[in-house]
Design a protein around this motif. Structure first.
Motif, PDB file in Angstrom:
ATOM      1  N   LEU A 310      17.669   7.700  -0.512  1.00 23.72           N
ATOM      2  CA  LEU A 310      18.319   8.809  -1.151  1.00 23.72           C
ATOM      3  C   LEU A 310      19.362   8.409  -1.829  1.00 23.72           C
ATOM      4  O   LEU A 310      20.197   7.774  -1.284  1.00 23.72           O
ATOM      5  N   ARG A 311      20.016   8.873  -2.941  1.00 19.58           N
ATOM      6  CA  ARG A 311      21.210   8.887  -3.573  1.00 19.58           C
ATOM      7  C   ARG A 311      21.411   9.923  -4.391  1.00 19.58           C
ATOM      8  O   ARG A 311      20.470  10.688  -4.933  1.00 19.58           O
ATOM      9  N   MET A 312      22.724  10.018  -5.238  1.00 16.94           N
ATOM     10  CA  MET A 312      23.087  11.182  -5.949  1.00 16.94           C
ATOM     11  C   MET A 312      22.329  10.431  -7.433  1.00 16.94           C
ATOM     12  O   MET A 312      22.640   9.318  -7.980  1.00 16.94           O
ATOM     13  N   ALA A 313      21.522  11.251  -8.075  1.00 16.61           N
ATOM     14  CA  ALA A 313      20.573  10.860  -9.352  1.00 16.61           C
ATOM     15  C   ALA A 313      21.707  10.880 -10.543  1.00 16.61           C
ATOM     16  O   ALA A 313      22.708  11.692 -10.470  1.00 16.61           O
ATOM     17  N   LEU A 314      21.315  10.050 -11.657  1.00 13.46           N
ATOM     18  CA  LEU A 314      21.604  10.317 -13.061  1.00 13.46           C
ATOM     19  C   LEU A 314      23.377  10.586 -12.912  1.00 13.46           C
ATOM     20  O   LEU A 314      23.914  11.356 -13.352  1.00 13.46           O
ATOM     21  N   GLN A 315      24.020   9.755 -12.355  1.00 14.39           N
ATOM     22  CA  GLN A 315      25.272   9.526 -11.955  1.00 14.39           C
ATOM     23  C   GLN A 315      26.008   9.493 -13.230  1.00 14.39           C
ATOM     24  O   GLN A 315      27.450   9.661 -13.424  1.00 14.39           O
ATOM     25  N   THR A 316      25.569   9.000 -14.215  1.00 13.19           N
ATOM     26  CA  THR A 316      26.166   8.840 -15.557  1.00 13.19           C
ATOM     27  C   THR A 316      26.743  10.179 -16.306  1.00 13.19           C
ATOM     28  O   THR A 316      27.325  10.235 -17.246  1.00 13.19           O
ATOM     29  N   ARG A 317      26.003  11.352 -15.678  1.00 11.33           N
ATOM     30  CA  ARG A 317      26.501  12.528 -16.175  1.00 11.33           C
ATOM     31  C   ARG A 317      28.011  12.828 -15.681  1.00 11.33           C
ATOM     32  O   ARG A 317      28.668  13.755 -15.993  1.00 11.33           O
ATOM     33  N   GLU A 318      28.536  12.029 -14.820  1.00 11.72           N
ATOM     34  CA  GLU A 318      29.926  12.298 -14.009  1.00 11.72           C
ATOM     35  C   GLU A 318      30.837  12.280 -15.131  1.00 11.72           C
ATOM     36  O   GLU A 318      30.970  11.552 -16.263  1.00 11.72           O
ATOM     37  N   GLN A 319      31.803  13.372 -15.073  1.00  5.24           N
ATOM     38  CA  GLN A 319      32.794  13.439 -16.211  1.00  5.24           C
ATOM     39  C   GLN A 319      33.790  12.035 -16.325  1.00  5.24           C
ATOM     40  O   GLN A 319      34.418  12.013 -17.452  1.00  5.24           O
ATOM     41  N   HIS A 320      33.957  11.158 -15.532  1.00  5.96           N
ATOM     42  CA  HIS A 320      34.476  10.180 -15.455  1.00  5.96           C
ATOM     43  C   HIS A 320      34.106   9.338 -16.599  1.00  5.96           C
ATOM     44  O   HIS A 320      35.011   8.474 -17.096  1.00  5.96           O
ATOM     45  N   ILE A 321      32.888   9.351 -17.127  1.00  5.47           N
ATOM     46  CA  ILE A 321      32.204   8.694 -18.130  1.00  5.47           C
ATOM     47  C   ILE A 321      32.202   9.395 -19.226  1.00  5.47           C
ATOM     48  O   ILE A 321      32.459   8.916 -20.567  1.00  5.47           O
ATOM     49  N   LYS A 322      31.650  10.637 -19.100  1.00  2.18           N
ATOM     50  CA  LYS A 322      31.581  11.639 -20.311  1.00  2.18           C
ATOM     51  C   LYS A 322      32.956  12.035 -20.970  1.00  2.18           C
ATOM     52  O   LYS A 322      32.940  12.111 -22.044  1.00  2.18           O
ATOM     53  N   ARG A 323      33.536  12.333 -20.043  1.00  2.00           N
ATOM     54  CA  ARG A 323      34.961  12.537 -20.701  1.00  2.00           C
ATOM     55  C   ARG A 323      35.065  13.885 -21.533  1.00  2.00           C
ATOM     56  O   ARG A 323      34.271  14.849 -21.138  1.00  2.00           O
ATOM     57  N   ALA A 944      18.366   2.596 -10.622  1.00  2.00           N
ATOM     58  CA  ALA A 944      17.626   2.698 -11.827  1.00  2.00           C
ATOM     59  C   ALA A 944      16.343   3.226 -11.753  1.00  2.00           C
ATOM     60  O   ALA A 944      15.672   3.939 -12.145  1.00  2.00           O
ATOM     61  N   TYR A 945      15.652   2.907 -10.295  1.00  3.13           N
ATOM     62  CA  TYR A 945      14.218   3.266 -10.201  1.00  3.13           C
ATOM     63  C   TYR A 945      14.347   4.757  -9.892  1.00  3.13           C
ATOM     64  O   TYR A 945      13.340   5.519 -10.345  1.00  3.13           O
ATOM     65  N   GLY A 946      15.326   5.189  -9.266  1.00  5.71           N
ATOM     66  CA  GLY A 946      15.189   6.725  -8.979  1.00  5.71           C
ATOM     67  C   GLY A 946      15.656   7.382 -10.231  1.00  5.71           C
ATOM     68  O   GLY A 946      14.977   8.577 -10.231  1.00  5.71           O
ATOM     69  N   ASP A 947      16.311   6.807 -11.112  1.00  4.08           N
ATOM     70  CA  ASP A 947      16.411   7.698 -12.403  1.00  4.08           C
ATOM     71  C   ASP A 947      15.287   7.578 -13.246  1.00  4.08           C
ATOM     72  O   ASP A 947      14.868   8.541 -13.989  1.00  4.08           O
ATOM     73  N   ARG A 948      14.279   6.564 -13.297  1.00  4.02           N
ATOM     74  CA  ARG A 948      13.180   6.555 -14.013  1.00  4.02           C
ATOM     75  C   ARG A 948      12.063   7.327 -13.391  1.00  4.02           C
ATOM     76  O   ARG A 948      10.959   7.822 -14.063  1.00  4.02           O
ATOM     77  N   ASN A 949      12.191   7.589 -12.158  1.00  2.47           N
ATOM     78  CA  ASN A 949      10.950   8.224 -11.308  1.00  2.47           C
ATOM     79  C   ASN A 949      11.873   9.601 -10.451  1.00  2.47           C
ATOM     80  O   ASN A 949      11.909   9.545  -9.419  1.00  2.47           O
ATOM     81  N   LEU A 950      12.480  10.399 -11.540  1.00  2.40           N
ATOM     82  CA  LEU A 950      13.302  11.558 -10.760  1.00  2.40           C
ATOM     83  C   LEU A 950      12.385  12.322  -9.887  1.00  2.40           C
ATOM     84  O   LEU A 950      11.616  13.227 -10.426  1.00  2.40           O
TER      85      LEU A 950
END
Length: 961
Positions: A310-323, A944-950
């Protein structure tokens, strides 16, 4: 040695250890170190004007005395808050267990598998009950979750071309009052127009992009929203539903009648009222919105060996990246409370949750029938747990309060009564007695009326065998069918299940968590103990103020303490996360400019090094972000800042600055920087993330700030709880005091106050007890010494790692603040990334420092004042030995201890070992590890596998094949 002194217990290094550490860093005294670290021109000239420290024993007596000033009435107020029974096995093994409450946000998944599983259970529970495809791992409360739903629907409308220009959001008049207030706060700065009305009369015009409905309504009526939602969908209007989660056991799931988002609170799933929080909000939606969902999603993936992880999915949504492109700044969930709510469902199971819902509903029908037979008028035909009653409230209220009972007094003619799982037969008899007295002459004995209602209860004509939920609104789909909700119904099994998950998580009760910017300090037992006291736990946030005198004394004292520490004039405790504090601070600045007829001021200057939540918060507050440069030393480029301030002088609203800087440096130009902003008509917001380096030495007012938020879950010892609870109060200068946030139910703030930031008038009031205890037991000396020792510990680590790792930024005298950044970018020549170091640290029994923030390829280390010299040395030894391991690897051969980290027990005990290094080097590279070995339960996870197969719920095992 005075062993009664809390300071002795809180600060890690003792006197002799401090002397050794000072020698190591070449300082003659602690005061010399501080003078070389903190610029002289911003040092406080006097000690903090706080009361002397209490001992732990004195404090526990003091807080008990204060608790007895609270009057714990039986509250039937409802409005989104209901008394709940906390199962003892959950209270003892989670709420009161540092293995759960001292853990950090699960960014390092391999050593957080237990918490992640508990949150996956929570998400599954929410999906099942709401009928939605996807749920996140909690938000802050129901009202802020509703605001997030509005923001999501506003964001996704741009993709529907027909709705690109729509800016109206319909709000049912049945919405909870606190939710309407928070919606107003969030909608106004970003140009959303709220239209409040009767959903039966809604016109579905093209100007609307979304709507929100309350299910059941605020006074208990259950509506059939199917036609409304169908017509909204026909007109490309997306619908959010704020739903009582327990009612969804009896009522048709919103997902079934076409809702796009479902939000609410899980407070009544075994969480204390706590005068308003902390409570875990929930947020569920359709999978097509997964890229816009706020907060965090826990997902299923696999590890290096192909095993489920298990892990936190779609972490690119975090505000540190989206700003500034982020639509939400909710970086803090309510993980500990979500874990408890999920475990409540696991422990009771499907049949238990069904029983609880049936019991609450039947008790409500019983009260309704009894009142009806006694001549009272019930105004809602269809209900789950709340009745709207026509009654003379002036006569009722003194009778009810004399019996220690609260109702929701709507006006002089109507009340609502909300029942809950903690309503007993004895409570019902008291209710009947209270209402009975309204049917009697004033001199009639209460016992006589009680006897009459007892007769009614025992009459054959009295029954609950009637339906008040029409068939078209009844739930007819299954829920909580997964094995996890049907296995652990005995306390023995439940205790072992909780322990099994706890063992998979590395928390502060195992070793130091040296996360820069996150301040993972001791959460002392004496600070935490009062949270289990029902005198604090069972107060409804909308109870009359005179019933919460103990709370108000604590909260006022805490506000005063924070005013003294920050140098400011006023404090609001309402924001229930650091990110909410940022937003609240900017909204007070916005209100200040509006009050001066300067609504055109909308430019917010933010340094490139700022926390990622800063630009997101600025955009949410209706401001435009202008980024200013940092120089080669990591400081704000003053010339660039001045140029930007001059360029935007007419429209400058604010500067957002973190101090000491995100790079761990006390910038000497800070007062010049704040003066530049003031000269151009702006206000200065200081991010309080690094307040642990300021307390007692300097403060935001001294550096020239106008408002700051404080992370009480960082500097002031509220535990992180795996990513929440958090509290993010704002402290403000005199000119901003009138604009501190209000609440629509309990009078808070002035006539000029902004609308609510969170649901409850004082946010997560229960958690505020922790910070009050922390400050009260440390006193002015202990607080200041804590700051000094935090700076000492950081500089000690910096010195010990010297020659092995380069420190990226230091102050003018070569000193770090309370944290520092080490540079790992050169290791790429060896094929080693900073993440490899993070994973290898797990084999040494440590959670990694902050990785790749604020500079990619680096680690930001913050030891806090709580860690002893022995623990600091263990961490440094681990880092130094890892550095030697890096030297020994080659880029051509990736089969090495760093790339293969972490090493699990399954690997070490397997019959075969084909790696080119020994099992000992893999798992026990240093001698100290064998004494207290922590075993990661999975190998490195595949994000990456987890994000492709959410997959974000407890699906059948076939789904993972």
């Amino acid at each position: 040695m005075n062993t009664n002194t809390f300071q002795l217990r809180h600060i890690g290094p003792n006197k002799s250890e401090r002397e050794k550490m000072l020698q190591t860093i070449n300082a003659d005294s602690l005061e010399q170190l501080i003078s070389e670290t903190v610029p002289e021109n911003i040092r406080l000239k006097e000690d903090l004007d706080l009361a002397p420290a209490m001992s732990e024993y004195e404090y526990l007596s003091h807080i008990k005395e204060l608790s007895e000033k609270n009057k714990v009435f039986k509250s039937y107020i409802g409005l989104g808050y209901h008394e709940a029974i906390v199962p003892s096995v959950i209270q003892r093994n989670i709420l009161e267990n540092p293995g759960w409450y001292t853990a950090y946000t699960p960014y390092q998944a391999e050593i957080a598998q237990g918490r992640l599983e508990a949150l996956l259970n929570f998400q599954t529970m929410v999906c099942d009950l709401t009928g939605m495809e996807l749920a996140n791992a909690s938000l802050l409360d129901e009202s802020t979750a509703a605001a997030e739903a509005m923001a999501l629907l506003f964001d996704v409308r741009e993709r529907a071309q027909k709705k690109a220009g729509a800016n109206k959001f319909f709000v049912s008049e049945e919405i909870l009052p606190q939710t309407l207030s928070v919606l107003l706060t969030r909608s106004t700065p970003i140009g959303i127009e709220l239209v409040v009305g009767n959903h039966r009369e809604f016109d579905f015009s093209e100007e609307f992009f979304g709507a929100i409905l309350q299910y059941p309504g605020k006074h208990g009526h259950v509506f059939d929203y199917s036609d409304f939602v169908a017509k909204a969908n026909e007109n490309n209007i997306k619908v959010a539903v704020a739903a009582d989660i327990l009612s969804l056991v009896k009522l048709k799931a919103p997902g079934e009648f076409g809702a796009d988002v479902v939000v609410g609170t899980t407070q009544r799933f075994g969480i204390p009222l706590g005068y308003g929080g902390p409570h875990a909000g929930y947020f569920a939606t359709k999978e097509k919105y997964k890229r816009s969902i706020p907060g965090r999603i826990i997902g299923v993936t696999k590890d290096t060996d192909g095993n489920r992880a298990l892990r936190m999915a779609l972490q690119t949504r975090e505000q540190h990246i989206k700003r500034e492109k982020a639509t939400s700044n909710i970086c803090t969930a309510q993980v500990l409370l979500a874990v408890m709510a999920g475990m409540y469902a696991v422990y009771h199971g499907k049949e238990g949750i069904q029983f609880i819902a049936d019991s609450v509903h039947n008790k409500t029908k019983l009260v309704a029938d009894c009142l009806h037979k006694s001549g009272f008028k019930i105004l809602n035909e269809n209900y789950f747990d709340t009745l709207l009653v026509e009654i003379d409230t002036f006569k009722l209220r003194p009778i009810a309060e004399s019996e220690k009972v609260n109702f929701n007094y709507i006006n002089d003619k109507y009340i609502s009564i909300s029942l809950n799982e903690a309503t007993t037969q004895q409570d019902l008899m008291k209710l009947f007695m209270i209402f009975g007295q309204l049917k009697k002459q004033p001199d009639t004995a209460a016992a006589e009326s009680e006897g009459e209602f007892h007769q009614i209860l025992t009459q054959e004509s009295f029954t609950t065998n009637f339906d008040v939920i029409p068939n078209n609104i009844k739930r007819n789909t299954s829920f909580l069918d997964n094995e996890i909700f049907n296995t652990y119904q005995s306390e023995t099994d439940m205790m072992r299940y909780i322990k099994k998950l706890e063992r998979k998580d590395l928390a502060l009760n195992h070793s130091m968590i040296s996360l820069g910017s996150c301040t993972m300090k001791l959460n002392a037992a004496s600070e935490m103990l009062p949270l289990s006291n029902p005198q604090w736990g069972n107060i409804h946030p909308f109870a009359p103020i005179n019933q919460a005198e103990g709370y108000h004394e604590v909260l006022k004292k805490l506000e005063h303490q924070l005013n003294i520490i920050t140098g400011f004039a006023g404090t609001s405790l309402q924001p229930n996360s650091g990110a909410q504090g940022e937003f609240a601070g900017l909204m007070t600045i916005r209100a200040y400019h509006l009050s001066r007829s300067e609504e055109h001021r909308n430019i917010c200057i933010i340094p490139a090094s700022a926390h990622g939540t800063n630009p997101a918060s600025a955009v949410m507050a209706g401001m435009k972000v202008v980024v200013t440069k940092t120089d080669a030393h990591g400081n704000i480029d003053v010339d660039d800042l001045r140029a930007k301030a001059e360029e935007h002088s007419e429209n400058l609203a604010a500067l957002m600055v973190t101090y000491p800087s995100t790079h761990g440096v006390f910038e000497s130009a800070i007062t010049e920087i704040t003066q530049i902003i003031h000269d151009h008509g702006g206000q200065v917001y200081m991010d309080g993330a690094n307040m642990n380096a300021q307390v007692g030495l300097t403060n935001p007012a001294t550096i020239g700030a106008d408002v700051c938020h404080l992370n009480l879950h960082k500097t002031f010892a509220i535990p992180h709880g795996g990513g929440g609870p958090g509290v993010g109060p704002i402290c403000v200068a005199p000119q901003l005091v009138p604009f501190l946030p209000s609440n629509p139910v309990i009078p808070v703030g002035t006539k000029q106050a902004i609308t609510a930031i969170s649901a409850a008038p004082y946010g997560s009031a229960l958690a505020c007890l922790i910070s009050y205890g922390y400050i009260t037991m440390l006193g002015f000396k202990g607080l200041t010494n804590s700051t000094k020792n935090a700076i000492l510990n950081a500089n000690y680590i910096k010195e010990r790692l010297q020659g092995h790792y380069d420190t990226l930024y230091t102050g003018e005298n070569g000193r770090a603040a309370h944290e520092m950044i080490i540079d790992c970018r050169d290791f790429k020549q060896k094929g080693i990334e900073v993440v490899d170091i993070a994973k290898r640290l797990m084999d040494y029994g440590f959670h990694a420092p902050t990785v790749s923030f604020p500079v990619a390829g680096t680690m930001m280390i913050e030891p806090t004042e709580s860690e002893s010299l022995a623990e600091l040395d263990r961490f440094c030894d681990a880092m130094i030995f890892i550095r030697k391991e890096i030297e020994e690897v080659s880029k051509e051969d990736a089969n090495n201890p760093l790339k293969n980290a972490p090493h699990t027990q399954a690997m070490l005990t397997a019959d075969e070992w084909n790696l080119p290094y020994s099992r000992k080097q893999a798992a026990f590279p240093l001698d100290y590890i064998a004494d207290n070995k922590f075993w990661p339960t999975v190998r490195r996870v595949d994000d990456a596998y987890g994000d492709r197969n959410l997959i974000c719920s407890c699906n059948p095992i076939e789904d993972y094949m």
